[in-house]
Motif scaffolding. Structure first.
Motif, short mmCIF file in Angstrom:
data_model
loop_
_atom_site.label_atom_id
_atom_site.label_comp_id
_atom_site.label_asym_id
_atom_site.label_seq_id
_atom_site.Cartn_x
_atom_site.Cartn_y
_atom_site.Cartn_z
N VAL A 1 0.84 -1.20 0.00
CA VAL A 1 0.00 0.00 0.00
C VAL A 1 0.87 1.25 0.00
O VAL A 1 0.50 2.28 -0.54
N ASP A 2 2.06 1.13 0.55
CA ASP A 2 2.96 2.28 0.67
C ASP A 2 3.36 2.85 -0.69
O ASP A 2 3.69 4.03 -0.76
N VAL A 3 3.36 2.06 -1.76
CA VAL A 3 3.77 2.58 -3.07
C VAL A 3 2.61 3.24 -3.83
O VAL A 3 2.83 3.85 -4.87
N LEU A 4 1.40 3.12 -3.31
CA LEU A 4 0.25 3.74 -3.98
C LEU A 4 0.27 5.25 -3.75
O LEU A 4 0.65 5.73 -2.68
N PRO A 5 -0.18 6.02 -4.75
CA PRO A 5 -0.34 7.47 -4.54
C PRO A 5 -1.41 7.72 -3.47
O PRO A 5 -2.25 6.85 -3.19
N VAL A 6 -1.40 8.89 -2.89
CA VAL A 6 -2.30 9.23 -1.78
C VAL A 6 -3.76 8.96 -2.14
O VAL A 6 -4.49 8.33 -1.37
N GLU A 7 -4.21 9.42 -3.33
CA GLU A 7 -5.62 9.22 -3.70
C GLU A 7 -5.95 7.75 -3.91
O GLU A 7 -7.06 7.30 -3.61
N ALA A 8 -4.99 6.96 -4.38
CA ALA A 8 -5.21 5.53 -4.55
C ALA A 8 -5.27 4.82 -3.20
O ALA A 8 -6.05 3.86 -3.04
N LYS A 9 -4.49 5.27 -2.24
CA LYS A 9 -4.56 4.70 -0.89
C LYS A 9 -5.96 4.86 -0.32
O LYS A 9 -6.53 3.94 0.27
N ALA A 10 -6.54 6.03 -0.50
CA ALA A 10 -7.90 6.29 0.00
C ALA A 10 -8.92 5.38 -0.68
O ALA A 10 -9.81 4.84 -0.02
N ARG A 11 -8.76 5.19 -1.99
CA ARG A 11 -9.68 4.29 -2.71
C ARG A 11 -9.49 2.85 -2.26
O ARG A 11 -10.46 2.10 -2.14
N PHE A 12 -8.24 2.44 -2.01
CA PHE A 12 -7.99 1.08 -1.52
C PHE A 12 -8.70 0.85 -0.19
O PHE A 12 -9.34 -0.19 0.01
N VAL A 13 -8.57 1.79 0.73
CA VAL A 13 -9.21 1.65 2.04
C VAL A 13 -10.72 1.49 1.87
O VAL A 13 -11.34 0.62 2.48
N LYS A 14 -11.32 2.32 1.03
CA LYS A 14 -12.77 2.25 0.80
C LYS A 14 -13.15 0.92 0.16
O LYS A 14 -14.09 0.25 0.60
N GLN B 1 -10.20 -11.11 -4.15
CA GLN B 1 -10.10 -10.50 -5.48
C GLN B 1 -9.76 -9.02 -5.38
O GLN B 1 -8.92 -8.51 -6.12
N THR B 2 -10.38 -8.33 -4.45
CA THR B 2 -10.12 -6.90 -4.26
C THR B 2 -8.66 -6.68 -3.87
O THR B 2 -7.98 -5.80 -4.42
N VAL B 3 -8.16 -7.47 -2.93
CA VAL B 3 -6.77 -7.34 -2.50
C VAL B 3 -5.82 -7.65 -3.66
O VAL B 3 -4.85 -6.94 -3.89
N GLN B 4 -6.11 -8.70 -4.43
CA GLN B 4 -5.26 -9.05 -5.56
C GLN B 4 -5.23 -7.93 -6.60
O GLN B 4 -4.17 -7.59 -7.13
N GLU B 5 -6.38 -7.34 -6.89
CA GLU B 5 -6.42 -6.25 -7.87
C GLU B 5 -5.61 -5.05 -7.40
O GLU B 5 -4.88 -4.43 -8.18
N TRP B 6 -5.71 -4.71 -6.12
CA TRP B 6 -4.95 -3.57 -5.61
C TRP B 6 -3.46 -3.89 -5.52
O TRP B 6 -2.63 -3.01 -5.73
N ARG B 7 -3.11 -5.14 -5.23
CA ARG B 7 -1.70 -5.52 -5.22
C ARG B 7 -1.12 -5.37 -6.63
O ARG B 7 0.00 -4.87 -6.81
N SER B 8 -1.89 -5.75 -7.64
CA SER B 8 -1.45 -5.58 -9.02
C SER B 8 -1.28 -4.10 -9.36
O SER B 8 -0.34 -3.72 -10.05
N THR B 9 -2.19 -3.29 -8.88
CA THR B 9 -2.10 -1.84 -9.10
C THR B 9 -0.83 -1.29 -8.44
O THR B 9 -0.11 -0.48 -9.03
N ALA B 10 -0.54 -1.76 -7.24
CA ALA B 10 0.68 -1.31 -6.54
C ALA B 10 1.93 -1.74 -7.30
O ALA B 10 2.92 -1.00 -7.36
N THR B 11 1.89 -2.92 -7.91
CA THR B 11 3.02 -3.39 -8.71
C THR B 11 3.30 -2.44 -9.85
O THR B 11 4.46 -2.14 -10.17
N ILE B 12 2.25 -1.93 -10.47
CA ILE B 12 2.42 -0.97 -11.57
C ILE B 12 3.01 0.33 -11.05
O ILE B 12 3.95 0.88 -11.62
N TYR B 13 2.48 0.85 -9.94
CA TYR B 13 2.99 2.10 -9.38
C TYR B 13 4.43 1.95 -8.88
O TYR B 13 5.17 2.94 -8.82
N ALA B 14 4.85 0.75 -8.54
CA ALA B 14 6.22 0.53 -8.07
C ALA B 14 7.24 0.72 -9.19
O ALA B 14 8.42 0.96 -8.93
N ASP B 15 6.79 0.64 -10.43
CA ASP B 15 7.66 0.86 -11.59
C ASP B 15 7.22 2.15 -12.26
O ASP B 15 6.27 2.16 -13.05
N PRO B 16 7.88 3.28 -11.96
CA PRO B 16 7.42 4.58 -12.48
C PRO B 16 7.30 4.63 -14.00
O PRO B 16 6.36 5.24 -14.52
#
Length: 153
Positions: free
Chosen positions: A81-94, A114-129
């Motif tokens: 979750v730490d690699v997500l942008p601030v607005e994405a962190k808020a959406r993840f929590v929701k 499924q929700t956790v897997q999708e957000w983990r995949s999103t974080a993987t993308i954000y981890a690579d600028p």
């Protein structure tokens, strides 16, 4: 506590296995398949009611916390979750809170998984600028027809 028995024990002495199930859950091991779990219906019902209550309470806690604090609370379990942008962190929590409650009410935890897997995949993308920039940029070209999926009929 879960007591384990073999399938043959259930066939040979079902009353004894039922007695064990009255004391707690019983895992029935099978040679040719995934083990089965025997649980009394009243216990299953109370587990379900408890998980729904926990889900509602967690949702309410997460909704009332500022998004950054809620995200930090989930960080121990989901360090990506730490690699997500601030607005994405808020959406993840929701999304996490809603999926948690839906899973508890349905008794189907694949919704949360499924929700956790999708957000983990999103974080993987954000981890690579470079990848994040490439995937979030505009599409200017027509890439042609989409081929049929491989392996599907």
């Amino acid at each position: 506590m879960v007591t384990e028995v073999q399938w043959s024990e259930l066939q040979r002495d079902p009353k004894e296995v039922a007695r064990l199930a009255d004391q707690g859950d019983v895992r029935v091991r099978r040679r040719d398949g995934v083990p089965l779990l025997l649980i009394r219906e009243d216990r299953a019902q109370s587990l379900s009611e408890g998980s729904v209550a926990a889900a509602r309470a967690l949702r309410n806690v997460l909704v009332h916390l500022p998004a950054d604090i809620a995200a930090r609370a989930l960080l121990d379990e989901f360090p990506w979750v730490d690699v997500l942008p601030v607005e994405a962190k808020a959406r993840f929590v929701k999304d996490f809170a809603r999926a948690f409650q839906a899973s508890a009410e349905l008794g189907e935890w694949s919704v949360l998984a499924q929700t956790v897997q999708e957000w983990r995949s999103t974080a993987t993308i954000y981890a690579d600028p470079a990848l994040a920039e490439q995937l979030s940029g505009p599409l200017d070209d027509d890439f042609g027809p989409v081929p049929q999926p491989v392996g599907e009929e």
